[in-house]
Scaffold this active site. Structure first.
Site, PDB file in Angstrom:
ATOM      1  CG  ASP A  27      -1.951   1.125   1.181  1.00 52.61           C
ATOM      2  OD1 ASP A  27      -1.750   2.084   0.404  1.00 52.61           O
ATOM      3  OD2 ASP A  27      -2.953   1.047   1.925  1.00 52.61           O
TER       4      ASP A  27
ATOM      5  CG  HIS B  92      -0.657   5.399   4.875  1.00 53.40           C
ATOM      6  ND1 HIS B  92      -1.524   5.618   5.911  1.00 53.40           N
ATOM      7  CD2 HIS B  92      -1.404   4.869   3.864  1.00 53.40           C
ATOM      8  CE1 HIS B  92      -2.747   5.234   5.564  1.00 53.40           C
ATOM      9  NE2 HIS B  92      -2.699   4.791   4.325  1.00 53.40           N
TER      10      HIS B  92
END
Length: 285
Positions: free
Chosen positions: A182, A187
């Site tokens: 991911d 993030h």
């Protein structure tokens, strides 16, 4: 816009493979260490490498196999709402599956739409089911003016928990976990995170969810539950709030029946995962 007529749409089979190295990286990204050598080493004497069952959610692929059928919406409108996996047997540390995904539900929740996709991974050799994963997304701004009421019952009982365990995260936790597949800049990229409304990059929801499973299964084993890692039949949780890398998670669990545990995850007074459920097969497989 989200295509509400896509309920029932089925993807073409997607081949997914993983290796023992992928299994090691995944465990390390979830904070496993020397106290769980079966997750983080492949050559320790007397220790057989194993894979955490939550890896099934990564193999499922979320909505990716169906994006052409689901319509379109702004990427920043997508919030991971909940995740569930079911396993007839432990995942092998390396393997191959064919994954078929189905849109099982689209619901109006007022400020957005709820989208549910169920993915089944099967052994390409004999067609046997390896896992089922249900991904629930909340799509902000995609409601259509007919909100439904009600929600699923909370499995967590109204009493003190039967166990509590803490699990730390590191400031680089999200940077390590992103290597599991991911690469969302939410993030990792401070500029992107601020644009999305956060002061800094946040931890992946599936990282918090998987880290909770690792810590909970480890604590159950420490307390004498026979091989909980090898007996996971189902595991689920709903995402309530983000975690900032470096924060400490507090996991609370309630024994609600034979082989069943409800659980929550908190950071201080803030609940980050709720409506958690862990079900163990009656005997080790």
């Amino acid at each position: 816009m989200l295509d509400r007529t896509s309920v029932g749409a089925v993807s073409a089979p997607v081949a997914r493979t993983w290796t023992a190295d992928d299994a090691l990286l995944y465990a390390l990204a979830l904070g496993a260490g020397p106290d769980q050598l079966d997750l983080v080493t492949e050559n320790s004497q007397g220790v057989e490498q194993r894979l955490l069952p939550t890896y099934a959610a990564l193999l499922a692929g979320g909505t990716k196999p169906l994006r052409d059928r689901l319509g379109d919406w702004p990427p920043q409108a997508t919030v991971h709402g909940a995740q569930r996996v079911r396993l007839p047997a432990p995942l092998p540390v390396a393997g191959e599956v064919e994954v078929v995904s189905t849109v099982t539900r689209i619901a109006d929740k007022g400020s957005g739409a709820l989208l549910e996709v169920e993915a089944t991974g099967r052994d390409p050799k004999d067609g046997s089911a390896v896992f089922t994963a249900v991904t629930t997304l909340f799509l902000r701004g995609q409601g259509w003016g007919e909100p439904e009421s009600g929600s699923d019952p909370d499995p967590v009982p109204d009493r003190a928990p039967d166990l509590e365990v803490e699990a730390g995260t590191t400031e680089s936790q999200a940077l390590l976990y992103r290597l599991c597949g991911d690469r969302n800049p939410l993030h990792s990229d401070p500029v992107f995170a601020r644009r999305a409304g956060f002061e800094q990059p946040i931890l992946h929801g599936l990282c918090t969810w998987g880290l909770t499973a690792r810590a909970l299964l480890g604590e159950l084993a420490r307390l004498g539950e026979p091989d909980p890692l090898g007996r996971v039949a189902a595991y689920a949780g709903r995402f309530r709030a983000p975690v900032t890398p470096g924060e400490t998670l507090t996991i609370r669990a309630w024994h609600t029946g034979p082989g069943t545990w409800a659980h929550t995850t908190s950071v201080g007074d803030r609940t980050v995962v709720d409506r958690g459920e862990l079900t163990l097969h009656p005997e080790a497989l």
